[in-house]
Design an enzyme around this catalytic site. Sequence first.
Site, PDB file in Angstrom:
ATOM      1  N   CYS A 196       0.590  -1.241   0.056  1.00  0.00           N
ATOM      2  CA  CYS A 196       0.002  -0.030  -0.053  1.00  0.00           C
ATOM      3  C   CYS A 196       1.003   1.256   0.033  1.00  0.00           C
ATOM      4  O   CYS A 196       0.240   2.491  -0.367  1.00  0.00           O
ATOM      5  CB  CYS A 196      -0.879   0.036   1.349  1.00  0.00           C
ATOM      6  SG  CYS A 196      -2.031  -1.504   1.192  1.00  0.00           S
ATOM      7  N   HIS A 204      -3.621   6.560   0.998  1.00  0.00           N
ATOM      8  CA  HIS A 204      -4.037   5.066   0.334  1.00  0.00           C
ATOM      9  C   HIS A 204      -5.400   4.871   1.027  1.00  0.00           C
ATOM     10  O   HIS A 204      -5.902   5.016   2.000  1.00  0.00           O
ATOM     11  CB  HIS A 204      -3.092   4.168   1.152  1.00  0.00           C
ATOM     12  CG  HIS A 204      -3.618   2.593   0.959  1.00  0.00           C
ATOM     13  ND1 HIS A 204      -3.933   1.884  -0.144  1.00  0.00           N
ATOM     14  CD2 HIS A 204      -3.772   1.870   1.990  1.00  0.00           C
ATOM     15  CE1 HIS A 204      -4.469   0.845   0.253  1.00  0.00           C
ATOM     16  NE2 HIS A 204      -4.420   0.392   1.620  1.00  0.00           N
ATOM     17  N   ASN A 215     -10.161  -1.592  -1.952  1.00  0.00           N
ATOM     18  CA  ASN A 215      -8.736  -1.509  -1.703  1.00  0.00           C
ATOM     19  C   ASN A 215      -8.044  -2.128  -2.655  1.00  0.00           C
ATOM     20  O   ASN A 215      -7.890  -3.228  -2.799  1.00  0.00           O
ATOM     21  CB  ASN A 215      -8.347  -2.035  -0.265  1.00  0.00           C
ATOM     22  CG  ASN A 215      -6.842  -1.940   0.186  1.00  0.00           C
ATOM     23  OD1 ASN A 215      -6.062  -1.705  -0.782  1.00  0.00           O
ATOM     24  ND2 ASN A 215      -6.680  -1.818   1.546  1.00  0.00           N
TER      25      ASN A 215
END
Length: 324
Positions: free
Chosen positions: A111, A251, A281
């Site tokens: 990430c 993120h 995500n």
Amino acid sequence: MIKISKIEYYLPQSVLTNDDLEKLFPEWSSERIHEKVGISQRHISSDNETVLDMAVKSSEKIFENYDRSKVDFILFCTQSPDYFLPTTACLLQDRLKLRKNIGAIDFNLGCSGFVYGLAFAKGLISAGIAKSILLVTSETYSKHIHPEDKGNRSIFGDASASVIVEKAENSCDYQFCLGTDGSGAENLIVKKGAFKKDFELNPEHEFNPENIYMNGPEIFNFTIENIPGLVKETLMVNGMDMDDIDHFVFHQANSFMLNYLRKKTKIPADKFYIDMEKTGNTVSATIPIALKNMMDKGILKEGDKILMAGFGVGYSWGATVMEM
């Protein structure tokens, strides 16, 4: 010092909705999933679709209006590569029919990968090694997830983002803040798949060692403990304060975590961008996808200053400021 000239992304055709998850896991409702993580659907790569396939598609969008012969380096971020070897970036060079006198390298980060990729690009450009860098973040975390892992299936989606990074002639030399804490590695890990054999499963791991394990509460704690300080440090090293930043793009982990972070760091809601409802995500691709969507919606304007922060598996984190 550097600028993002182009951004494009690709999402797989298959879509997993909250309604689909509710049918698979009746104890969860579609509304509860959305309320908890802020996601209504995520795109899932097909069995035969790889990060390389997706990277080709996001990159070809770039070359619809950018001369591919200008690219002189490929940086490819992924944690689900096609092969241990060869390097996926090398395969991408061939698939895109780019020049052969260019550099190409993979790096394994999650990430935080996009911010790290920008840092690498800045180093290459500053050193005179490259002028036009194709930075790709492509991930198929869905292939790591056990079919019965409803928690991770509700969060992660697959995607690829391709970005052209070049030298900025009339921009400030914004600095990066990077961090690492490998003591938290066990909290987000795929134990089996490489060459380590003498591993033990986490006691609460319900699935197979080749599936991803995530300790959600520990990841949340790590984020809350480290990212407010990262934002403060990034502003300090760049001689800026909150008022100097037009947009904060973190993120896109999940909406609950992001809203908690925003309040803890006292970032105004109108400066804080959240955009994961239709994608989930997507790991290292979340920030460039968010930036592209902001451009398409007219939210980003020329000269806007953006503070970007990535954080997660590793533990690893990084942030910088960029001017559009």
